[in-house]
Enzyme design. Structure first.
Site, PDB file in Angstrom:
ATOM      1  CG  ASP A 157       3.990  -3.393  14.380  1.00  0.00           C
ATOM      2  OD1 ASP A 157       3.299  -3.835  15.720  1.00  0.00           O
ATOM      3  OD2 ASP A 157       3.826  -1.994  14.213  1.00  0.00           O
ATOM      4  CE  LYS A 170       5.853  -1.215  11.289  1.00  0.00           C
ATOM      5  NZ  LYS A 170       4.804  -0.381  11.484  1.00  0.00           N
ATOM      6  CB  THR A 184       2.218   0.718   8.695  1.00  0.00           C
ATOM      7  OG1 THR A 184       3.270   1.741   9.352  1.00  0.00           O
ATOM      8  CG2 THR A 184       2.061  -0.390   9.373  1.00  0.00           C
ATOM      9  NE  ARG A 212       2.098   8.322  15.333  1.00  0.00           N
ATOM     10  CZ  ARG A 212       1.828   8.734  14.083  1.00  0.00           C
ATOM     11  NH1 ARG A 212       2.317   8.017  13.157  1.00  0.00           N
ATOM     12  NH2 ARG A 212       1.617  10.108  13.964  1.00  0.00           N
TER      13      ARG A 212
HETATM   14  C1  R5P Z   1       3.339   1.790  14.674  1.00  0.00           C
HETATM   15  O1  R5P Z   1       3.594   1.236  15.678  1.00  0.00           O
HETATM   16  C2  R5P Z   1       1.756   2.364  14.712  1.00  0.00           C
HETATM   17  O2  R5P Z   1       0.801   1.583  15.206  1.00  0.00           O
HETATM   18  C3  R5P Z   1       1.161   2.595  12.942  1.00  0.00           C
HETATM   19  O3  R5P Z   1       1.202   1.533  12.301  1.00  0.00           O
HETATM   20  C4  R5P Z   1       2.011   3.637  12.261  1.00  0.00           C
HETATM   21  O4  R5P Z   1       2.199   4.722  13.038  1.00  0.00           O
HETATM   22  C5  R5P Z   1       1.410   4.195  11.353  1.00  0.00           C
HETATM   23  O5  R5P Z   1       1.949   4.957  10.599  1.00  0.00           O
HETATM   24  P1  R5P Z   1       1.982   5.185   8.818  1.00  0.00           P
HETATM   25  O6  R5P Z   1       0.408   4.891   8.490  1.00  0.00           O
HETATM   26  O7  R5P Z   1       2.459   6.264   8.520  1.00  0.00           O
HETATM   27  O8  R5P Z   1       2.585   4.066   8.548  1.00  0.00           O
END
Ligand code: R5P
Length: 326
Positions: free
Chosen positions: A178, A202, A238, A104
């Site tokens: 997103d 988002k 998310t 990421r």
């Molecule tokens: C974001 O860009 C990723 O695709 C995931 O949605 C995100 O990293 C998930 O993180 P969390 O579960 O902590 O919200």
């Protein structure tokens, strides 16, 4: 005179770090090679020792490691394994990182930040890796970080085959959590017979890690069975917020499909309480019993990894595993 000297068969070996030996064993079983016996342990000060118990000279080596907690330790162990293979004259070394570490951190959001995903590729290369294989990189462009061939696998066929049996295809909508993942959702839509698309608008505070705010649904999900797709679930913020927004917008139910179940705390609580009908992930990472919950389904990624490894070893086509479009 052909100019070719045949001295014997190529030899494929699969070696595994200690992070998730069960996945390596399942891949080895699919390949029918098993996993090469290896000695690995920690010294008292935390340094790692690795030695392969058999010769690896001239072999085509695949080094699998699942980058779960403690992630830095498992990265280091994989680097040490690559170094040991190189110094023992393995002919070719392929890093198999089903969940790419630091994936990421693929760009600078703010000044003075690192690009850690690039650093990982540089480290693998410096250790002696010739190739890299991973599943659903957070950003496909990260393939370019590694100076050598990268086999970027998609878990989508594994997830789609399962999800298709769990929904009414005539009443399904595919939802991206997103705007950035809409292209992946489009591919899901094609696989699910042209299902309508929606996404969650988002917002995220880049100065506060793991905090996301789901705002509203863009697209019509009223009365639909929603398939909410993402590359990974970490703390579950998310996905849990997206599920709530979808249900509040009239979705009939929501099934979540994600490749990597990172499931850091408090993901288990958030996911089990958010109202999702089912949460489907693959086992690119181990999911300990304490993180599991009733609605969680874990699909095995081992057959896909084994088929890809076999294609690489045979100089075949990894793309052929994905309808020729990967
Ligand atoms: C974001 O860009 C990723 O695709 C995931 O949605 C995100 O990293 C998930 O993180 P969390 O579960 O902590 O919200």
């Amino acid at each position: 005179m052909t100019g070719i000297i045949t001295t014997g068969e190529k030899r494929l070996i699969l070696v595994s770090g200690r992070a998730y030996p069960e996945l390596a064993a399942a891949v080895g079983e699919e390949l029918t090679t098993g996993v090469l016996p290896t000695t690995a342990y920690d010294f008292a000060n935390g340094e790692i020792y690795v030695r392969f118990n058999e010769s690896v000279r001239g072999c085509d080596a695949f080094v699998i490691q699942s980058h779960t907690e403690p992630i830095n330790k498992w990265v280091m162990e994989q680097l040490i394994m690559i170094d040991a293979l190189k110094r023992a004259s393995a002919k070719r070394i392929t890093v198999v990182a089903p969940f790419y570490p630091y994936g990421r951190q693929d760009k600078k959001h703010l000044g003075r930040e690192p690009i850690s995903a690039r650093l990982m590729s540089d480290l693998f290369k410096a250790a002696g890796a010739d190739r890299l294989m991973s599943v659903d990189l957070h950003a496909s462009q990260a393939q370019g970080f590694f100076d050598g061939p990268v086999d970027h696998l998609w878990a989508m066929p594994v997830l789609v085959d399962y999800v298709r049996t769990r929904v009414d295809l005539s009443n399904v909508a595919v939802v991206s959590p997103d705007a950035g993942r809409i292209r992946v959702a489009e591919k899901w839509s094609q696989k699910l017979g042209g299902a309508p698309l929606a996404f969650i608008h988002k917002t995220r505070d880049t100065t506060r890690p793991n905090v996301s705010v789901a705002n509203r649904v863009v697209g019509d999900v009223e009365g639909r069975e929603c398939v909410l797709v993402d590359d990974l679930i970490d703390t579950g913020g998310t996905i849990a917020e997206a599920v709530k927004v979808l249900l509040a917008s009239g979705a009939k139910n929501v099934i979540v499909a994600a490749t990597h179940g990172v499931l850091s705390d408090p993901a288990t609580q958030r996911l089990s309480e958010c109202g999702a009908r089912e949460v489907v992930v693959t086992n690119t990472l181990p999911i300990v019993p304490a993180k599991r919950f009733d609605k969680l389904t874990i699909l095995s990624i081992a057959p896909l990894l084994a088929r890809a490894i076999r294609e690489v070893f045979d100089d075949g086509s990894v793309t052929s595993l994905f309808d020729g479009v990967a």
